[in-house]
Design an enzyme around this catalytic site. Structure first.
Site, PDB file in Angstrom:
ATOM      1  N   GLU A  12     -22.790  14.259  -8.393  1.00  0.00           N
ATOM      2  CA  GLU A  12     -23.907  14.385  -9.331  1.00  0.00           C
ATOM      3  C   GLU A  12     -25.112  13.671  -8.726  1.00  0.00           C
ATOM      4  O   GLU A  12     -25.005  12.519  -8.301  1.00  0.00           O
ATOM      5  CB  GLU A  12     -23.586  13.780 -10.696  1.00  0.00           C
ATOM      6  CG  GLU A  12     -22.577  14.587 -11.490  1.00  0.00           C
ATOM      7  CD  GLU A  12     -22.405  14.046 -12.905  1.00  0.00           C
ATOM      8  OE1 GLU A  12     -22.461  14.847 -13.844  1.00  0.00           O
ATOM      9  OE2 GLU A  12     -22.222  12.821 -13.047  1.00  0.00           O
ATOM     10  N   GLU A  47     -10.937  16.828 -11.916  1.00  0.00           N
ATOM     11  CA  GLU A  47     -12.343  17.060 -11.586  1.00  0.00           C
ATOM     12  C   GLU A  47     -12.729  16.193 -10.394  1.00  0.00           C
ATOM     13  O   GLU A  47     -12.297  15.045 -10.291  1.00  0.00           O
ATOM     14  CB  GLU A  47     -13.206  16.714 -12.799  1.00  0.00           C
ATOM     15  CG  GLU A  47     -14.677  17.064 -12.653  1.00  0.00           C
ATOM     16  CD  GLU A  47     -15.437  16.854 -13.958  1.00  0.00           C
ATOM     17  OE1 GLU A  47     -16.585  16.356 -13.886  1.00  0.00           O
ATOM     18  OE2 GLU A  47     -14.890  17.162 -15.042  1.00  0.00           O
ATOM     19  N   ARG A  98     -16.206  -5.117 -15.590  1.00  0.00           N
ATOM     20  CA  ARG A  98     -15.731  -3.906 -16.262  1.00  0.00           C
ATOM     21  C   ARG A  98     -14.213  -3.917 -16.429  1.00  0.00           C
ATOM     22  O   ARG A  98     -13.688  -3.323 -17.371  1.00  0.00           O
ATOM     23  CB  ARG A  98     -16.169  -2.687 -15.454  1.00  0.00           C
ATOM     24  CG  ARG A  98     -15.802  -1.356 -16.057  1.00  0.00           C
ATOM     25  CD  ARG A  98     -16.331  -0.231 -15.177  1.00  0.00           C
ATOM     26  NE  ARG A  98     -15.912   1.063 -15.631  1.00  0.00           N
ATOM     27  CZ  ARG A  98     -16.135   2.194 -14.959  1.00  0.00           C
ATOM     28  NH1 ARG A  98     -16.800   2.161 -13.813  1.00  0.00           N
ATOM     29  NH2 ARG A  98     -15.713   3.350 -15.444  1.00  0.00           N
ATOM     30  N   GLY A 138     -30.884   3.888 -16.197  1.00  0.00           N
ATOM     31  CA  GLY A 138     -30.213   3.656 -17.463  1.00  0.00           C
ATOM     32  C   GLY A 138     -30.892   4.289 -18.653  1.00  0.00           C
ATOM     33  O   GLY A 138     -30.672   3.882 -19.804  1.00  0.00           O
ATOM     34  N   ASP A 163     -31.431  10.441 -21.264  1.00  0.00           N
ATOM     35  CA  ASP A 163     -30.931   9.330 -22.060  1.00  0.00           C
ATOM     36  C   ASP A 163     -30.133   8.331 -21.228  1.00  0.00           C
ATOM     37  O   ASP A 163     -29.855   7.222 -21.687  1.00  0.00           O
ATOM     38  CB  ASP A 163     -30.072   9.843 -23.223  1.00  0.00           C
ATOM     39  CG  ASP A 163     -28.914  10.719 -22.766  1.00  0.00           C
ATOM     40  OD1 ASP A 163     -29.035  11.378 -21.708  1.00  0.00           O
ATOM     41  OD2 ASP A 163     -27.893  10.755 -23.476  1.00  0.00           O
ATOM     42  N   ASN A 173     -17.270  10.881  -8.612  1.00  0.00           N
ATOM     43  CA  ASN A 173     -16.183  10.489  -9.512  1.00  0.00           C
ATOM     44  C   ASN A 173     -14.989  11.396  -9.254  1.00  0.00           C
ATOM     45  O   ASN A 173     -15.146  12.515  -8.737  1.00  0.00           O
ATOM     46  CB  ASN A 173     -16.634  10.599 -10.977  1.00  0.00           C
ATOM     47  CG  ASN A 173     -15.842   9.718 -11.925  1.00  0.00           C
ATOM     48  OD1 ASN A 173     -14.841   9.110 -11.544  1.00  0.00           O
ATOM     49  ND2 ASN A 173     -16.275   9.646 -13.168  1.00  0.00           N
ATOM     50  N   ASP A 199     -16.340  15.173  -8.458  1.00  0.00           N
ATOM     51  CA  ASP A 199     -17.767  15.271  -8.780  1.00  0.00           C
ATOM     52  C   ASP A 199     -18.711  14.785  -7.686  1.00  0.00           C
ATOM     53  O   ASP A 199     -18.521  13.703  -7.139  1.00  0.00           O
ATOM     54  CB  ASP A 199     -18.103  14.386  -9.995  1.00  0.00           C
ATOM     55  CG  ASP A 199     -17.513  14.892 -11.289  1.00  0.00           C
ATOM     56  OD1 ASP A 199     -17.134  16.067 -11.345  1.00  0.00           O
ATOM     57  OD2 ASP A 199     -17.441  14.099 -12.236  1.00  0.00           O
ATOM     58  N   ARG A 237     -13.852   6.451 -12.171  1.00  0.00           N
ATOM     59  CA  ARG A 237     -13.686   6.031 -10.780  1.00  0.00           C
ATOM     60  C   ARG A 237     -14.994   6.273 -10.022  1.00  0.00           C
ATOM     61  O   ARG A 237     -15.036   6.891  -8.965  1.00  0.00           O
ATOM     62  CB  ARG A 237     -12.544   6.799 -10.127  1.00  0.00           C
ATOM     63  CG  ARG A 237     -11.187   6.634 -10.821  1.00  0.00           C
ATOM     64  CD  ARG A 237     -10.094   7.349 -10.051  1.00  0.00           C
ATOM     65  NE  ARG A 237      -8.790   7.151 -10.657  1.00  0.00           N
ATOM     66  CZ  ARG A 237      -8.154   8.048 -11.420  1.00  0.00           C
ATOM     67  NH1 ARG A 237      -8.736   9.229 -11.667  1.00  0.00           N
ATOM     68  NH2 ARG A 237      -6.958   7.798 -11.923  1.00  0.00           N
ATOM     69  N   HIS A 260     -24.002  10.197  -7.403  1.00  0.00           N
ATOM     70  CA  HIS A 260     -22.922   9.683  -8.239  1.00  0.00           C
ATOM     71  C   HIS A 260     -21.664  10.491  -7.937  1.00  0.00           C
ATOM     72  O   HIS A 260     -21.688  11.728  -8.007  1.00  0.00           O
ATOM     73  CB  HIS A 260     -23.335   9.825  -9.702  1.00  0.00           C
ATOM     74  CG  HIS A 260     -22.305   9.425 -10.707  1.00  0.00           C
ATOM     75  ND1 HIS A 260     -22.311   8.206 -11.335  1.00  0.00           N
ATOM     76  CD2 HIS A 260     -21.241  10.098 -11.218  1.00  0.00           C
ATOM     77  CE1 HIS A 260     -21.302   8.132 -12.189  1.00  0.00           C
ATOM     78  NE2 HIS A 260     -20.644   9.277 -12.136  1.00  0.00           N
TER      79      HIS A 260
END
Length: 297
Positions: free
Chosen positions: A107, A103, A283, A201, A196, A122, A105, A131, A120
Site C-alpha cells: 500500500e 492477503e 504495541r 496519521g 482519516d 503487511n 499487501d 504484521r 506500507h
C-alpha cells in the site's frame, strides 16, 4: 530447517499445485483483469498495455485479476500519484476472500508535495494480519514506472522493489505461525481516499483541488500457478517445449535470498525502514510475535 522438512514441504507443494496451470506471459489488461469499481475512472489504454486509475471527490477506482493464483511471482510496474497526494492510498495486493482470508499487501500512502511516499506492507494468514513494515523509497515513485514484485512459495514470501528485496516473511508453521499456502488469491489494486489515517496519521487531508489523482500500471507479468486448471504441470520444472515450466518460470518455487540479496535487504531496512512491528515493544507488551524472534531473511 532440516533437509527432510524441506523435502516434505516441497512434496506437499507439488500435491497442492497438481490441479493448477502455470502462467508465465506478459499480461494484457483486457485479458487479465476486470474493473471492480469507479466506472470511467478506470481506463484500459494502448490496446491493453496500460491501465490508469483515477480518484476524485466522488469515488476512487479499482481492478482485480480474472485468475486466482496459488504460489508464483507477480510483477507490476506502477507510477504513483504525482504532486500533492496526501490522503490517497494506492493499494496493490494479493487476497483470498472470507473471514479467514490470506492477503499480501503493498500500500502506497500519499503525502504532501515534496514529502516521501510511505510504502506500507503487511501479511495476513487465516484472517490475522498486524504484521506491518513500512518504508520510504530511495527514489521518487511518481516520476517514472517502477517494478513492484511478490514472490510467494511454500517456504517464504519476498517483497521486491525494482528487483531489490525489501522484506521476507518466512514459513514458520513449525513454531505455530500460520502461513498462506492453501487459499488461492487474486491480484487487486485500487486508488482511494483514506485521509482519516493515511497521511501523518490523518492530520493532512486530501486537497481535492488537485483531483483527479491518477496512478498508472503497465507490464504486468505472472509466473504463477493459476487455480482451476486441469493442467498438472505447475509443480514440476521441465522445459517449455513440453508445455510446462522454463527455468525462469520455476525459479520462484524455491527462491530465497543469496548473499547479494541479504546485503541488499539489510541496506533497505537499515536506511529506509520507518516502522517494523517486530520492534514495537509498546504495541506488544506481553512479548513480540513468535516470528519476530526468528531469523528475518
Amino acid at each position: 530447517m532440516s533437509s527432510s522438512k524441506v523435502s516434505v514441504m516441497l512434496c506437499l507443494s507439488a500435491v497442492l499445485l497438481n490441479s493448477f496451470m502455470v502462467m508465465a506471459a506478459a499480461g494484457n489488461f483486457y485479458e487479465d483483469f476486470d474493473i471492480t469499481f469507479g466506472e470511467q475512472r478506470a481506463k484500459i489504454l494502448n490496446g491493453g498495455q496500460l491501465l490508469t486509475l483515477d480518484l476524485d471527490q466522488y469515488s476512487g477506482s479499482g481492478f482485480k485479476s480474472k485468475n486466482e493464483y496459488l504460489f508464483g511471482r507477480i510483477d507490476m510496474q506502477i507510477k504513483l500519484v504525482a504532486g500533492n497526494s496526501a490522503g490517497t492510498v494506492t493499494a496493490y495486493y494479493l487476497s483470498s476472500q472470507g473471514p479467514t482470508h490470506d492477503e499480501i499487501d503493498f500500500e502506497f500512502l500519499g503525502n504532501s508535495s515534496g514529502e516521501p511516499y510511505t510504502l506500507h506492507t503487511n501479511v495476513f494468514s487465516q484472517g490475522k494480519g498486524s504484521r506491518e513494515q513500512q518504508f520510504h523509497l530511495w527514489f521518487d515513485p511518481t516520476n517514472a514506472f517502477h517494478t513492484y514484485s511478490l514472490v510467494w512459495n511454500s517456504q517464504r514470501i519476498i517483497f521486491l522493489v525494482d528487483n531489490i528485496p525489501i522484506r521476507v516473511f518466512n514459513n514458520l508453521e513449525s513454531v505455530g505461525v500460520p502461513f498462506p499456502k492453501n487459499q488461492p488469491m487474486r491480484i487487486y489494486s485500487s486508488l482511494w481516499n483514506a485521509d482519516d489515517w493515511a497521511t501523518q496519521g490523518g492530520r493532512v487531508k486530501t486537497d481535492w483541488t488537485h483531483a483527479p489523482f491518477t496512478a498508472s500500471y503497465r507490464n504486468f507479468k505472472a509466473n504463477a500457478c493459476v487455480a482451476g486448471s486441469s493442467s498438472s504441470s505447475c509443480g514440476v520444472s521441465t522445459t517449455a517445449s513440453t508445455n510446462s515450466l522454463t527455468d525462469e518460470q520455476s525459479a520462484w518455487q524455491n527462491q530465497g535470498l543469496d548473499a547479494a540479496g541479504r546485503n541488499r535487504i539489510r541496506w533497505v531496512q537499515q536506511k529506509f525502514m520507518v516502522y517494523n512491528y517486530c520492534s514495537d515493544l509498546k504495541r506488544f507488551p506481553q512479548g513480540l510475535p513468535v516470528e519476530c524472534t526468528r531469523s528475518r531473511f
